[in-house]
Write a protein that holds these residues in place. Sequence first.
Motif, PDB file in Angstrom:
ATOM      1  N   ALA A 121      -0.816   2.336   0.774  1.00 37.00           N
ATOM      2  CA  ALA A 121      -2.004   1.554   0.424  1.00 37.00           C
ATOM      3  C   ALA A 121      -2.812   1.170   1.651  1.00 37.00           C
ATOM      4  N   GLY A 122      -2.144   0.889   2.770  1.00 40.14           N
ATOM      5  CA  GLY A 122      -2.870   0.525   3.985  1.00 40.14           C
ATOM      6  C   GLY A 122      -3.728   1.666   4.494  1.00 40.14           C
ATOM      7  N   SER A 123      -3.163   2.868   4.549  1.00 41.84           N
ATOM      8  CA  SER A 123      -3.921   4.029   5.018  1.00 41.84           C
ATOM      9  C   SER A 123      -5.042   4.386   4.046  1.00 41.84           C
ATOM     10  N   ALA A 124      -4.746   4.368   2.738  1.00 42.97           N
ATOM     11  CA  ALA A 124      -5.770   4.684   1.743  1.00 42.97           C
ATOM     12  C   ALA A 124      -6.899   3.672   1.780  1.00 42.97           C
ATOM     13  N   THR A 139     -12.574   1.180  -6.198  1.00 42.08           N
ATOM     14  CA  THR A 139     -11.395   0.892  -5.378  1.00 42.08           C
ATOM     15  C   THR A 139     -10.121   1.001  -6.187  1.00 42.08           C
ATOM     16  N   SER A 140     -10.133   0.460  -7.397  1.00 42.94           N
ATOM     17  CA  SER A 140      -8.946   0.546  -8.244  1.00 42.94           C
ATOM     18  C   SER A 140      -8.596   1.994  -8.568  1.00 42.94           C
ATOM     19  N   LEU A 141      -9.592   2.799  -8.919  1.00 41.43           N
ATOM     20  CA  LEU A 141      -9.356   4.207  -9.241  1.00 41.43           C
ATOM     21  C   LEU A 141      -8.877   4.987  -8.015  1.00 41.43           C
ATOM     22  N   ALA A 142      -9.415   4.664  -6.840  1.00 46.95           N
ATOM     23  CA  ALA A 142      -9.036   5.388  -5.629  1.00 46.95           C
ATOM     24  C   ALA A 142      -7.610   5.068  -5.191  1.00 46.95           C
ATOM     25  N   LEU A 143      -7.210   3.795  -5.288  1.00 45.98           N
ATOM     26  CA  LEU A 143      -5.900   3.382  -4.772  1.00 45.98           C
ATOM     27  C   LEU A 143      -4.777   3.545  -5.784  1.00 45.98           C
ATOM     28  N   ALA A 144      -5.125   3.828  -7.035  1.00 45.16           N
ATOM     29  CA  ALA A 144      -4.122   3.858  -8.098  1.00 45.16           C
ATOM     30  C   ALA A 144      -2.957   4.795  -7.791  1.00 45.16           C
ATOM     31  N   GLY A 145      -3.223   5.941  -7.196  1.00 42.51           N
ATOM     32  CA  GLY A 145      -2.166   6.914  -6.942  1.00 42.51           C
ATOM     33  C   GLY A 145      -1.582   6.887  -5.553  1.00 42.51           C
ATOM     34  N   HIS A 146      -1.851   5.807  -4.796  1.00 41.65           N
ATOM     35  CA  HIS A 146      -1.409   5.788  -3.396  1.00 41.65           C
ATOM     36  C   HIS A 146      -0.753   4.460  -3.035  1.00 41.65           C
ATOM     37  N   ALA A 156      -5.080  -3.792   0.566  1.00 38.26           N
ATOM     38  CA  ALA A 156      -3.713  -3.267   0.592  1.00 38.26           C
ATOM     39  C   ALA A 156      -2.739  -4.233  -0.071  1.00 38.26           C
ATOM     40  N   ILE A 157      -2.911  -5.519   0.152  1.00 40.24           N
ATOM     41  CA  ILE A 157      -2.015  -6.513  -0.448  1.00 40.24           C
ATOM     42  C   ILE A 157      -2.174  -6.522  -1.966  1.00 40.24           C
ATOM     43  N   VAL A 158      -3.414  -6.402  -2.450  1.00 40.57           N
ATOM     44  CA  VAL A 158      -3.624  -6.320  -3.903  1.00 40.57           C
ATOM     45  C   VAL A 158      -2.890  -5.113  -4.470  1.00 40.57           C
ATOM     46  N   ARG A 159      -2.975  -3.971  -3.775  1.00 44.19           N
ATOM     47  CA  ARG A 159      -2.274  -2.759  -4.250  1.00 44.19           C
ATOM     48  C   ARG A 159      -0.766  -2.956  -4.203  1.00 44.19           C
ATOM     49  N   ASP A 160      -0.260  -3.741  -3.227  1.00 49.15           N
ATOM     50  CA  ASP A 160       1.170  -4.032  -3.178  1.00 49.15           C
ATOM     51  C   ASP A 160       1.628  -4.803  -4.418  1.00 49.15           C
ATOM     52  N   LEU A 161       0.765  -5.649  -4.941  1.00 49.48           N
ATOM     53  CA  LEU A 161       1.164  -6.602  -5.965  1.00 49.48           C
ATOM     54  C   LEU A 161       0.768  -6.211  -7.382  1.00 49.48           C
ATOM     55  N   PHE A 162      -0.231  -5.324  -7.550  1.00 49.10           N
ATOM     56  CA  PHE A 162      -0.757  -5.022  -8.878  1.00 49.10           C
ATOM     57  C   PHE A 162      -0.900  -3.512  -9.077  1.00 49.10           C
ATOM     58  N   SER A 163      -1.090  -3.122 -10.350  1.00 48.32           N
ATOM     59  CA  SER A 163      -1.366  -1.722 -10.667  1.00 48.32           C
ATOM     60  C   SER A 163      -2.154  -1.669 -11.970  1.00 48.32           C
ATOM     61  N   GLY A 164      -2.784  -0.516 -12.228  1.00 49.97           N
ATOM     62  CA  GLY A 164      -3.494  -0.292 -13.484  1.00 49.97           C
ATOM     63  C   GLY A 164      -4.670  -1.219 -13.697  1.00 49.97           C
ATOM     64  N   THR A 165      -4.892  -1.594 -14.961  1.00 49.40           N
ATOM     65  CA  THR A 165      -6.024  -2.452 -15.307  1.00 49.40           C
ATOM     66  C   THR A 165      -5.907  -3.821 -14.656  1.00 49.40           C
ATOM     67  N   ALA A 166      -4.674  -4.305 -14.482  1.00 52.21           N
ATOM     68  CA  ALA A 166      -4.484  -5.595 -13.811  1.00 52.21           C
ATOM     69  C   ALA A 166      -5.032  -5.555 -12.395  1.00 52.21           C
ATOM     70  N   MET A 167      -4.856  -4.421 -11.715  1.00 58.80           N
ATOM     71  CA  MET A 167      -5.400  -4.279 -10.371  1.00 58.80           C
ATOM     72  C   MET A 167      -6.929  -4.295 -10.402  1.00 58.80           C
TER      73      MET A 167
END
Length: 379
Positions: free
Chosen positions: A327-330, A316-323, A108-119
């Motif tokens: 991010a915590g729930s996803a 994981t990156s593909l799944a969380l990209a749109g949420h 969840a913290i990674v999703r908070d801080l990054f997006s796309g290919t960087a994530m």
Amino acid sequence: MLGALSAFGALTIDMYLPAMPGMASELRTSAPMVQLTLTVFVVGLAVGQVIVGPLSDTWGRRRPLVIGLAVYVAGSLWCAVAPTAGWLIGGRVLQSLGAAAGTVLARAIVRDLFSGTAMTRFFSTLMMINGVAPVVAPVVGGQLLTVATWRAVFLVLAAAGGVLLLAVVFALPESLPVRDRAPAHPRATLRTFRGLVTDWHYLRYVLAAALMFAAVFAYISGSSFVLQDAYGLSAQQFSLVFGFNGLGIVVLGQVGGLLVGRVATEHTLLRIALTVATVGAAGVLAGAVLNLALPLLLVSLFLVVSMLGVVLANATSLALAGHGSAAGSASSLQGLLQFLVGGLAASAMSLPGHITATGMATTMLVCSAAALTVLGVRR
């Protein structure tokens, strides 16, 4: 620090694997009963993530993380003094609920801080650290057994949890601003989960990752018995084999991180990795059924296990990209499915009352082939 948190579940699973046959003897119980201590940990890890993930969307990431690590330390100490297999199972449940916080909140913290290919690339970095855990943990566990009993393993895990707890308290900033937090309402949480389970774009990547994890978890939970009892490896030899396979997760995960966005997309890398894993699992089954030489079996195992880093990072990156807003729930739903499917696979493997090479290989092949199939289903 995020890498250490994400690897906490793997560390707790892998460090005591070389001790499992000895634990069965000392506690005067069966191999499936000792294997159950692994299954309940995985199920608890799954359930704990569903609790912690939504709470972190409301409270922020730090508070649930601190509470979870404190619970983990308590559970580890419980395991260290458990007098029977039943008490050990209870301690593993408590330990798993605490470890769930690190597992779900790192994503969840990674999703908070990054997006796309960087994530995706950052998740590949986490997979590198996750891969170090299977390399180091069984080696440390195997060496501990030369100077102490299996109880020392859980004392070491308690100490590691305490160090990480202090690191989080003093060095990890909050990544979820107050303005982005979800309202503390059960109905809102249920709506979020309902939206996730009806989103096939999210769900197919989560299921592919869960089934691949189940294939590797069948290896994790069964290989100590198969390689030590059936093939005659010592605890130290097994720990080296297990560590080498973990090194494959590190190396292939980093290769995937270098290739994504430059040579291939996340989806393409995911499909290739699942195909290689399925071929490797077929090789494991052929080796077990035909009683082929041990090196051939080990090569096939490596092909399956080493693909885990590539699969989890990209899925994981593909799944969380749109949420990003949930991010915590996803992340928690991904963890729930991943560890529940893994636990069910391990339980199914031991249903005959003992763990065999053929049973382990069959489970690995069914799960990896199912992951590849799910990935190809579009709606």
